[in-house]
Design a protein around this motif. Sequence first.
Motif, PDB file in Angstrom:
ATOM      1  N   ARG A  64      -1.024  10.564 -18.922  1.00 52.47           N
ATOM      2  CA  ARG A  64      -1.636   9.278 -19.268  1.00 52.47           C
ATOM      3  C   ARG A  64      -0.593   8.167 -19.356  1.00 52.47           C
ATOM      4  O   ARG A  64      -0.884   6.999 -19.085  1.00 52.47           O
ATOM      5  CB  ARG A  64      -2.421   9.390 -20.575  1.00 52.47           C
ATOM      6  N   ALA A  95       1.214   7.993 -15.168  1.00 50.47           N
ATOM      7  CA  ALA A  95       0.430   7.524 -14.014  1.00 50.47           C
ATOM      8  C   ALA A  95       0.453   5.992 -13.865  1.00 50.47           C
ATOM      9  O   ALA A  95       0.747   5.485 -12.780  1.00 50.47           O
ATOM     10  CB  ALA A  95      -0.996   8.056 -14.084  1.00 50.47           C
ATOM     11  N   PRO A  96       0.176   5.218 -14.935  1.00 49.24           N
ATOM     12  CA  PRO A  96       0.214   3.758 -14.764  1.00 49.24           C
ATOM     13  C   PRO A  96       1.624   3.235 -14.432  1.00 49.24           C
ATOM     14  O   PRO A  96       1.775   2.291 -13.666  1.00 49.24           O
ATOM     15  CB  PRO A  96      -0.250   3.205 -16.113  1.00 49.24           C
ATOM     16  N   VAL A 117       2.219   4.031 -10.643  1.00 42.73           N
ATOM     17  CA  VAL A 117       1.418   3.165  -9.773  1.00 42.73           C
ATOM     18  C   VAL A 117       1.956   1.737  -9.820  1.00 42.73           C
ATOM     19  O   VAL A 117       1.989   1.038  -8.808  1.00 42.73           O
ATOM     20  CB  VAL A 117      -0.075   3.214 -10.166  1.00 42.73           C
ATOM     21  N   ASP A 138      -1.280  -3.432 -10.864  1.00 46.88           N
ATOM     22  CA  ASP A 138      -2.475  -3.393 -11.707  1.00 46.88           C
ATOM     23  C   ASP A 138      -3.689  -3.021 -10.859  1.00 46.88           C
ATOM     24  O   ASP A 138      -4.505  -3.876 -10.485  1.00 46.88           O
ATOM     25  CB  ASP A 138      -2.661  -4.763 -12.382  1.00 46.88           C
ATOM     26  N   VAL A 167      -4.602   4.252 -10.472  1.00 40.32           N
ATOM     27  CA  VAL A 167      -4.144   4.991 -11.659  1.00 40.32           C
ATOM     28  C   VAL A 167      -5.079   6.168 -11.934  1.00 40.32           C
ATOM     29  O   VAL A 167      -4.629   7.287 -12.198  1.00 40.32           O
ATOM     30  CB  VAL A 167      -4.057   4.063 -12.902  1.00 40.32           C
ATOM     31  N   ARG A 168      -6.383   5.922 -11.828  1.00 41.36           N
ATOM     32  CA  ARG A 168      -7.366   6.999 -12.042  1.00 41.36           C
ATOM     33  C   ARG A 168      -7.168   8.117 -11.019  1.00 41.36           C
ATOM     34  O   ARG A 168      -7.215   9.299 -11.346  1.00 41.36           O
ATOM     35  CB  ARG A 168      -8.796   6.447 -11.955  1.00 41.36           C
ATOM     36  N   SER A 194      -3.919  10.001 -11.678  1.00 41.21           N
ATOM     37  CA  SER A 194      -4.125  10.837 -12.881  1.00 41.21           C
ATOM     38  C   SER A 194      -4.933  12.082 -12.530  1.00 41.21           C
ATOM     39  O   SER A 194      -4.613  13.193 -12.970  1.00 41.21           O
ATOM     40  CB  SER A 194      -4.856  10.043 -13.971  1.00 41.21           C
ATOM     41  N   GLY A 242       5.373  -0.469  -7.375  1.00 43.59           N
ATOM     42  CA  GLY A 242       4.876   0.877  -7.614  1.00 43.59           C
ATOM     43  C   GLY A 242       5.389   1.890  -6.605  1.00 43.59           C
ATOM     44  O   GLY A 242       5.907   1.546  -5.546  1.00 43.59           O
ATOM     45  N   SER A 302      -2.226   2.257  -3.991  1.00 41.45           N
ATOM     46  CA  SER A 302      -2.420   0.961  -4.649  1.00 41.45           C
ATOM     47  C   SER A 302      -2.543  -0.213  -3.680  1.00 41.45           C
ATOM     48  O   SER A 302      -3.133  -1.235  -4.024  1.00 41.45           O
ATOM     49  CB  SER A 302      -1.274   0.692  -5.623  1.00 41.45           C
TER      50      SER A 302
END
Length: 283
Positions: free
Chosen positions: A173, A176-177, A180, A183, A188-189, A192, A262, A268
């Motif tokens: 959690r 991952a952000p 990446v 934004d 990210v999902r 993850s 990223g 992304s």
Amino acid sequence: MVGQGHTSTTAGGGGGASACKLLEIFNVRVVGGGDKVLVLAHGFGTDQSAWNRIVPFFQRDHRIVLYDLACAGSVNPDHFDFHRYTTLDAYVDDLILILDTLRIDRCFFVGHSVSAMIGILACIRRPELFLKLVLIGASPRFLNDRDYHGGFERGQIERVFAAMEANYEAWVRGFAPLAVGADVPAAVREFSRTLFNMRPDISLFVSRTVFNSDLRGVLGLVRTPCCIVQTARDVSVPISVVAYLKSHLGGRTTIEILHTEGHLPHLSAPALLAPVLRRALSR
């Protein structure tokens, strides 16, 4: 080149039951049509689905080979041999075996992160197989050295390993952000999801393998033309690594800097990455 024809099913080609089994284990797919063969190889923490938004840009005029690394969460973990995969060489064996089984004798290779380095090792071993390497977010060594800035100190890396071991879910959690960077919540999902698909002990083991590898000494053996693709800001690979790669790779090497951030631009920023890949492959 691999024979003509259009989309084949998973584990379609090769000679004999063992070859078909290999293609099945690594979820090998060949999609698209055209004379040129393009291999898309994913990095740590993802699987071949990471290329889903890139494939449509190329499938009309390329036969695209997709497969999962042995460590990917989409591969049965029973097939991951902890003794065998202690170095990147075993992943190189897998890649070459897949290409030989599919009877591919020339291809373009796009590798992300660790697969960029797997591609480098493969083309040193079998230079005639590879027309060009496209290296996305590549690093020959992630750890800093006396006169080399890889981006990480040994202590930092050990803390990452400790966090992965203590609470894998919490680590994903947080990581991952960061990885990446941009934004893009959907990316990210997705990252993850594929990280969570990996068995935590395999994920930690592969992280150790990647962070302990040092390929600086073999870069000069690469004679295949290369294109290095890097985002303007990548938490995993500092821009200094790009300059290092360009000056040490033995073949003709170009650089493409993407105006985004990223470590996973294919997740992304696929619309930004695709034309850069097309340009790199057409040169």
